[in-house]
Design an enzyme around this catalytic site. Structure first.
Site, PDB file in Angstrom:
ATOM      1  N   THR A  99      40.277  40.458  41.816  1.00 46.21           N
ATOM      2  CA  THR A  99      41.425  41.156  42.717  1.00 46.21           C
ATOM      3  C   THR A  99      41.097  41.550  44.059  1.00 46.21           C
ATOM      4  OG1 THR A  99      40.687  43.065  41.464  1.00 46.21           O
ATOM      5  CG2 THR A  99      42.889  41.909  40.693  1.00 46.21           C
ATOM      6  N   HIS A 144      32.106  44.927  44.571  1.00 49.37           N
ATOM      7  CA  HIS A 144      31.541  46.322  45.104  1.00 49.37           C
ATOM      8  C   HIS A 144      30.504  46.389  44.122  1.00 49.37           C
ATOM      9  CE1 HIS A 144      33.707  47.984  41.693  1.00 49.37           C
ATOM     10  NE2 HIS A 144      34.776  47.543  42.163  1.00 49.37           N
ATOM     11  N   HIS A 186      30.171  46.117  40.385  1.00 48.72           N
ATOM     12  CA  HIS A 186      29.972  44.771  39.840  1.00 48.72           C
ATOM     13  C   HIS A 186      28.463  44.404  39.378  1.00 48.72           C
ATOM     14  CE1 HIS A 186      34.070  44.342  41.428  1.00 48.72           C
ATOM     15  NE2 HIS A 186      34.406  43.818  40.301  1.00 48.72           N
ATOM     16  N   LYS A 245      41.278  51.360  31.774  1.00 51.07           N
ATOM     17  CA  LYS A 245      42.391  51.591  32.674  1.00 51.07           C
ATOM     18  C   LYS A 245      43.351  52.341  32.230  1.00 51.07           C
ATOM     19  CE  LYS A 245      40.485  47.706  35.020  1.00 51.07           C
ATOM     20  NZ  LYS A 245      39.719  47.096  34.157  1.00 51.07           N
ATOM     21  N   ARG A 289      47.470  46.528  36.645  1.00 50.94           N
ATOM     22  CA  ARG A 289      47.238  46.389  37.808  1.00 50.94           C
ATOM     23  C   ARG A 289      48.099  45.370  38.877  1.00 50.94           C
ATOM     24  NH1 ARG A 289      42.636  42.338  35.877  1.00 50.94           N
ATOM     25  NH2 ARG A 289      41.418  44.328  35.571  1.00 50.94           N
ATOM     26  N   GLN A 336      41.402  36.579  26.887  1.00 47.92           N
ATOM     27  CA  GLN A 336      39.862  36.370  27.229  1.00 47.92           C
ATOM     28  C   GLN A 336      39.039  35.777  25.813  1.00 47.92           C
ATOM     29  OE1 GLN A 336      38.271  40.507  28.591  1.00 47.92           O
ATOM     30  NE2 GLN A 336      36.116  39.934  27.627  1.00 47.92           N
ATOM     31  N   ASP A 385      32.584  48.760  28.019  1.00 45.96           N
ATOM     32  CA  ASP A 385      34.129  48.866  27.896  1.00 45.96           C
ATOM     33  C   ASP A 385      34.728  47.599  27.293  1.00 45.96           C
ATOM     34  OD1 ASP A 385      33.409  47.624  30.500  1.00 45.96           O
ATOM     35  OD2 ASP A 385      35.408  48.322  31.293  1.00 45.96           O
ATOM     36  N   LYS A 411      31.643  58.818  38.377  1.00 51.96           N
ATOM     37  CA  LYS A 411      31.468  57.322  38.500  1.00 51.96           C
ATOM     38  C   LYS A 411      30.545  56.914  39.478  1.00 51.96           C
ATOM     39  CE  LYS A 411      34.731  53.536  38.011  1.00 51.96           C
ATOM     40  NZ  LYS A 411      36.229  53.218  37.864  1.00 51.96           N
ATOM     41  N   LYS A 455      31.165  54.971  43.481  1.00 52.32           N
ATOM     42  CA  LYS A 455      32.500  55.570  44.252  1.00 52.32           C
ATOM     43  C   LYS A 455      31.693  56.712  45.222  1.00 52.32           C
ATOM     44  CE  LYS A 455      36.150  53.863  42.342  1.00 52.32           C
ATOM     45  NZ  LYS A 455      37.459  53.331  43.111  1.00 52.32           N
ATOM     46  N   THR A 456      32.408  56.697  46.604  1.00 48.89           N
ATOM     47  CA  THR A 456      32.224  57.836  47.327  1.00 48.89           C
ATOM     48  C   THR A 456      33.389  58.385  47.866  1.00 48.89           C
ATOM     49  OG1 THR A 456      32.147  56.335  49.371  1.00 48.89           O
ATOM     50  CG2 THR A 456      29.925  56.458  48.220  1.00 48.89           C
TER      51      THR A 456
END
Length: 436
Positions: free
Chosen positions: A40, A45, A48, A82, A86, A182, A203, A240, A243-244
């Site tokens: 997506t 990032h 992954h 989630k 999305r 999947q 997950d 998490k 993330k910043t």
């Protein structure tokens, strides 16, 4: 003797769950294993990275990694972990994203030459859109849907969470079918590429076991496939990972500069550094154990964080990018020069001085004496008297060079990158003036 992939994951803290028989299979033969990734965005990032590192360790243990770009599933959305659906992507965007992702993953996996005992284990990238795009709904209902009961699908934790109100919007039929899609990927990859193992984050366990069940029910009980997951990576404070305040830490240098990327790893806590150096580098156990021991002797030197930041920055970017990131880091704390400032690209320059006090002036305000500019136009100093005193004491710098004359005119020639002035009073107080 093939290196034991499961043992490798265990000591690195990268193993959450696996189906019985997985380790035996991996010891017995070269296994082709796949991991799915979401296309997506046109960059991965650091969220992954654990999955990608699993594939890297898999290949280094002599097995064959397959990375599946979820072009078809990316058009739908996965309910696991989630709370909202999305956005859906078009074909052109997906293809662009796939190419960008492959270029990034190629730094971790060998797509060209790997071989083990004569049998190639070079990495492969596939896109499930290629086999799903012409698969009609009727074919899907007949070939896939009939094998898995709704009762089985409903029992999955990811589905239950969405149905029982932990998410605001419920669960659409589109997302409900995700585990079948999947699962079909695993079946297709087994039939066409001999894939026997699926890897993923914890997950994904529900979706992954649906795949092994679909293969068993479609092809018969004698066909065995397996699933193995890594834990979801968090920070030691439970928040998490990756993330910043400014968002994700991306692998693409245009989205996250190598400097900011390097700084992220450099600033992790001691506890996190000890975990992350095992997960996100390929350093061997004895090297890591020695680094941990050295760090414990003198935590203030931040040996672990420095080595972690170096290893990951070189792996994701390059040695050259690491050198620039270190040089940029030294600008704030070391004796840098104006040349060092001018070598930085604009985004890195802004990243280095993110958080310092900023002023904006117009171009026609240039040409004034420094003492006017830095007290009235861009008030770095509260008074002319204080500025005079600090200049006389050698405590003022402009663009990392000592300012010796408070009356010298500040002109366009002083600008960094054609639009910035960097004023400094004392050792640590920086001010960034942007000329519009």
């Amino acid at each position: 003797m093939r290196k034991n992939f499961v043992e490798e994951l265990k000591w690195r803290g990268m193993l959450a769950q696996m189906m019985p028989g997985t380790e035996e299979l991996l010891q017995k033969e070269m296994v082709t294993a796949y991991l799915g990734t979401d296309p997506t965005a046109d960059s991965l990032h650091i969220g992954h990275l654990c999955g990608i590192m699993m594939l890297r360790h898999l290949q280094r243990c002599g097995h064959r990694p397959v990375i599946l770009v979820g072009g078809a599933t990316g058009m739908i959305g996965d309910p696991s972990g989630k709370s909202q659906e999305r956005n859906l992507l078009n074909d052109e965007t997906l293809r662009h994203n796939q190419e960008c992702i492959k270029a990034q993953v190629a730094k971790f996996l060998d797509f060209e030459t790997s071989s083990e005992g004569g049998e190639s284990n070079k990495a492969l990238m596939v896109n499930n859109y290629d086999w799903m795009k012409n698969f009609t709904f009727l074919d899907f209902a007949r070939e896939v849907g009939k094998h898995i009961t709704v009762n089985y699908m409903m029992a999955k934790e990811s589905v239950q969470q969405r149905l029982n109100g932990t998410a605001r919007d419920g669960l659409s039929f589109t997302e409900f079918t995700y585990q079948l899609l999947q699962g079909y990927d695993f079946l297709y990859l087994y039939q066409h590429y001999g894939v026997k193992l699926q890897l993923g984050g914890n997950d994904q366990w529900g979706n992954m076991t649906t795949g092994t069940e679909l293969i068993r029910r479609t092809l018969g009980n004698e066909v065995e496939t397996f699933a193995l997951t890594c834990p979801l990576i968090t920070k030691s404070d439970g928040k998490k990972f990756g993330k910043t305040e400014s968002g994700n830490i991306w692998l693409d240098p245009k989205r996250t500069t190598p400097y900011r990327f390097y700084q992220f790893w450099l600033n992790v806590s001691d506890d996190d550094a000890e975990r992350y150096i095992k997960i996100f580098t390929s350093l061997e156990k004895d090297v890591i154990d020695a680094l941990i021991e050295e760090h414990k002797q003198d935590p203030g030197r931040r040996v672990l964080q420095k080595r972690l930041a170096q290893e990951v920055t070189v792996m994701v970017h390059s040695q050259e990018a690491l050198d620039m990131a270190i040089e940029a880091s030294n600008i704030l704390f070391g004796k840098a020069t104006k040349e060092a400032l001018e070598k930085l690209d604009e985004q890195t320059f802004l990243d280095v001085f993110d958080g310092v006090e900023k002023f904006e002036i117009s171009r026609d305000q240039l040409g004034q004496p420094a003492i006017e500019l830095f007290t009235t136009v861009a008030p770095v100093f509260p008074s002319k008297g204080e500025m005079r005193k600090m200049v006389q004491g050698g405590g003022v710098s402009l663009n990392k060079e000592k300012l010796t004359d408070q009356n010298r005119a500040i002109t366009a020639e002083d600008l960094i990158d054609g639009k910035y002035l960097l004023a400094q009073k004392g050792k640590k107080n920086y001010y960034l003036v942007t000329v519009k």
